[in-house]
Design a protein around this motif. Structure first.
Motif, PDB file in Angstrom:
ATOM      1  N   PRO A  99       0.811  -1.224   0.000  1.00 36.37           N
ATOM      2  CA  PRO A  99       0.000   0.000   0.000  1.00 36.37           C
ATOM      3  C   PRO A  99       0.845   1.276   0.000  1.00 36.37           C
ATOM      4  N   TYR A 100       0.236   2.349  -0.465  1.00 37.91           N
ATOM      5  CA  TYR A 100       0.880   3.665  -0.413  1.00 37.91           C
ATOM      6  C   TYR A 100      -0.177   4.733  -0.179  1.00 37.91           C
ATOM      7  N   ILE A 101       0.312   5.905   0.210  1.00 35.74           N
ATOM      8  CA  ILE A 101      -0.552   7.056   0.436  1.00 35.74           C
ATOM      9  C   ILE A 101      -0.102   8.172  -0.492  1.00 35.74           C
ATOM     10  N   GLU A 102      -1.009   8.669  -1.299  1.00 29.53           N
ATOM     11  CA  GLU A 102      -0.717   9.847  -2.120  1.00 29.53           C
ATOM     12  C   GLU A 102      -0.981  11.084  -1.266  1.00 29.53           C
ATOM     13  N   VAL A 103       0.047  11.918  -1.103  1.00 31.20           N
ATOM     14  CA  VAL A 103      -0.082  13.063  -0.195  1.00 31.20           C
ATOM     15  C   VAL A 103       0.132  14.388  -0.917  1.00 31.20           C
ATOM     16  N   GLY A 104       0.108  14.367  -2.245  1.00 28.54           N
ATOM     17  CA  GLY A 104       0.164  15.630  -2.973  1.00 28.54           C
ATOM     18  C   GLY A 104      -1.009  16.506  -2.582  1.00 28.54           C
ATOM     19  N   GLY A 143      -1.162  17.890   0.367  1.00 25.74           N
ATOM     20  CA  GLY A 143      -1.249  17.880   1.826  1.00 25.74           C
ATOM     21  C   GLY A 143      -2.518  17.238   2.337  1.00 25.74           C
ATOM     22  N   LEU A 144      -2.991  17.734   3.469  1.00 30.94           N
ATOM     23  CA  LEU A 144      -4.146  17.120   4.131  1.00 30.94           C
ATOM     24  C   LEU A 144      -5.393  17.197   3.259  1.00 30.94           C
ATOM     25  N   GLU A 145      -5.636  18.346   2.643  1.00 28.95           N
ATOM     26  CA  GLU A 145      -6.831  18.492   1.814  1.00 28.95           C
ATOM     27  C   GLU A 145      -6.794  17.531   0.632  1.00 28.95           C
ATOM     28  N   GLY A 146      -5.614  17.425   0.000  1.00 29.94           N
ATOM     29  CA  GLY A 146      -5.488  16.505  -1.124  1.00 29.94           C
ATOM     30  C   GLY A 146      -5.691  15.062  -0.697  1.00 29.94           C
ATOM     31  N   TYR A 147      -5.105  14.701   0.445  1.00 23.48           N
ATOM     32  CA  TYR A 147      -5.253  13.332   0.928  1.00 23.48           C
ATOM     33  C   TYR A 147      -6.710  13.012   1.232  1.00 23.48           C
ATOM     34  N   LEU A 148      -7.395  13.902   1.932  1.00 25.14           N
ATOM     35  CA  LEU A 148      -8.784  13.645   2.316  1.00 25.14           C
ATOM     36  C   LEU A 148      -9.673  13.460   1.095  1.00 25.14           C
ATOM     37  N   PRO A 158       3.555  18.873   1.586  1.00 22.21           N
ATOM     38  CA  PRO A 158       3.882  19.853   0.547  1.00 22.21           C
ATOM     39  C   PRO A 158       5.166  20.632   0.828  1.00 22.21           C
ATOM     40  N   GLU A 159       5.346  21.050   2.071  1.00 27.68           N
ATOM     41  CA  GLU A 159       6.558  21.789   2.421  1.00 27.68           C
ATOM     42  C   GLU A 159       7.796  20.906   2.319  1.00 27.68           C
ATOM     43  N   LEU A 160       7.633  19.619   2.600  1.00 25.70           N
ATOM     44  CA  LEU A 160       8.759  18.684   2.526  1.00 25.70           C
ATOM     45  C   LEU A 160       9.059  18.252   1.101  1.00 25.70           C
ATOM     46  N   GLY A 161       8.143  18.514   0.183  1.00 26.04           N
ATOM     47  CA  GLY A 161       8.334  18.077  -1.196  1.00 26.04           C
ATOM     48  C   GLY A 161       8.026  16.611  -1.404  1.00 26.04           C
ATOM     49  N   ILE A 162       7.148  16.053  -0.566  1.00 24.79           N
ATOM     50  CA  ILE A 162       6.782  14.637  -0.658  1.00 24.79           C
ATOM     51  C   ILE A 162       5.385  14.504  -1.254  1.00 24.79           C
ATOM     52  N   THR A 163       5.252  13.619  -2.242  1.00 22.05           N
ATOM     53  CA  THR A 163       3.945  13.388  -2.860  1.00 22.05           C
ATOM     54  C   THR A 163       3.428  11.977  -2.627  1.00 22.05           C
ATOM     55  N   ARG A 164       4.315  11.068  -2.170  1.00 23.58           N
ATOM     56  CA  ARG A 164       3.869   9.696  -1.903  1.00 23.58           C
ATOM     57  C   ARG A 164       4.606   9.125  -0.711  1.00 23.58           C
ATOM     58  N   ILE A 165       3.851   8.418   0.152  1.00 24.14           N
ATOM     59  CA  ILE A 165       4.439   7.685   1.262  1.00 24.14           C
ATOM     60  C   ILE A 165       4.169   6.204   1.012  1.00 24.14           C
ATOM     61  N   ASP A 166       5.230   5.438   0.776  1.00 21.61           N
ATOM     62  CA  ASP A 166       5.095   3.996   0.596  1.00 21.61           C
ATOM     63  C   ASP A 166       5.050   3.341   1.972  1.00 21.61           C
TER      64      ASP A 166
END
Length: 341
Positions: free
Chosen positions: A123-128, A130-135, A270-278
């Protein structure tokens, strides 16, 4: 094709490895970055690399068997192969290597189908966004858990002290606490202690300060007052963070601090420059709830002995039965009438 100790790779070899990896979207996990192999090698577990024309495969030799670099802690595995390169998995059998064993092979790499034993979801989480995008992408249970995490964070702040989240900490004391809590978790659940090997502790200590060509170790912590509620140590490359060693203090388990930490990371993405958490392979409940998608990883053995692949498939087919037997044995009362633990 050559099999070389990692330290014998030339600067040109490493430059080519970088270019090939960057050109392959399936290779964006930090596990494929040469800096990861370098850190493993420098931590006391020797790494050898199969090197060919546009091909790199880092691993550990166990006699005539080659396992991927970082095994058993590498959650994505496979050779780094340039697009269009003439490559057959059997090319990896050089320098006395008779077999290459994978347990998290990136699915879909060309040529590996005949060697594949089984597949599982990662599984992975798309976090592009931030919180609003994830939700906007999360399942209902994922959204519910983050909403609960917000309320529990407020409660922790009231009862334990001000909440402090550090996304990218270099605090070695907190890293030592992560290892301590992880080892307690292994002992409590009966899982083999990953950190019983000193070289694996040395690896995370080395990775904590790693900052090279877009690759880094990343320690994230969540405190409430003087208390470390939860923490996570992972590795990142570019826009991808790999969720590797998450922990929480069981004393505060009622607050589900792991979800609180994950919510903070999603907000900071977004501030960290991360778009995906595996999140890595596994059917843990929090992974099922948090994920926005999943890829596949495979068990595979590359060998010229077809019986070894057949034996692997037979063992894989028997795993559900063996798990049922293990559970039954654990629940057999002993002579004192207690359940076996």
């Amino acid at each position: 094709m050559r099999l070389l100790p990692f330290g014998e790779l030339s600067a040109a070899d490493l430059d080519t490895w970088h270019r090939v990896r960057q050109a392959g979207p399936a290779l964006d996990s930090p596990y494929f970055h040469p800096a990861f192999a370098a850190a493993v090698d420098a931590s006391g577990t020797p790494v050898h690399v199969v090197v060919g024309d546009g091909v790199f495969m880092a691993g550990h030799r166990e006699g005539r068997l080659l396992r991927p670099a970082g095994w058993p802690g590498a959650d994505f595995q496979g050779p780094v192969v340039a697009e269009g390169a003439a490559f057959d998995p059997l090319d990896l059998l050089v320098g006395g290597v008779a077999a290459v064993a994978f347990d998290h092979l990136v699915d879909g790499l060309p040529g590996f189908e005949r060697w594949t034993i089984s597949r599982a979801a990662s599984p992975y989480i798309e976090v592009g966004g931030g919180l609003e995008g994830y939700l906007g992408r999360a399942s209902r249970s994922g959204r519910d858990n983050l909403a609960q995490a917000r309320r529990r964070a407020a409660k922790a702040g009231r009862e334990l002290g001000e909440l402090r989240f550090v996304a990218d900490s270099l605090d070695r004391g907190d890293l030592a606490r992560v290892v301590e809590l992880k080892r307690r978790q292994y002992a409590a659940t009966g899982v083999r202690d990953h950190f019983a090997e000193p070289a694996r502790v040395a690896l995370v200590e080395r990775l904590l300060g790693a900052r090279e060509d877009g690759f880094a170790g990343m320690l994230s912590t969540l405190h409430a007052g003087p208390h470390l509620l939860a923490a996570h140590f992972g590795i990142r490359s570019g826009e991808v963070l790999h969720w590797w060693f998450p922990v929480y203090d069981p004393e505060f388990g009622r607050l589900a601090p792991g979800w609180m930490l994950l919510r903070e990371l999603v907000m900071a993405a977004p501030e960290l420059g991360i778009t995906r958490i595996d999140l890595g392979r596994g059917d843990d409940e929090y992974k099922r709830r948090a994920k926005t998608g999943e890829s596949l990883v495979a068990r595979a053995v590359v060998t010229r002995n077809p019986l070894r692949v057949l034996a692997g498939k037979g063992l894989e087919a028997a795993r559900p039965y063996l798990r049922r037997v293990k559970r039954a044995v654990r629940n057999v009362p002993n002579r004192a009438g207690d359940v076996q633990e």
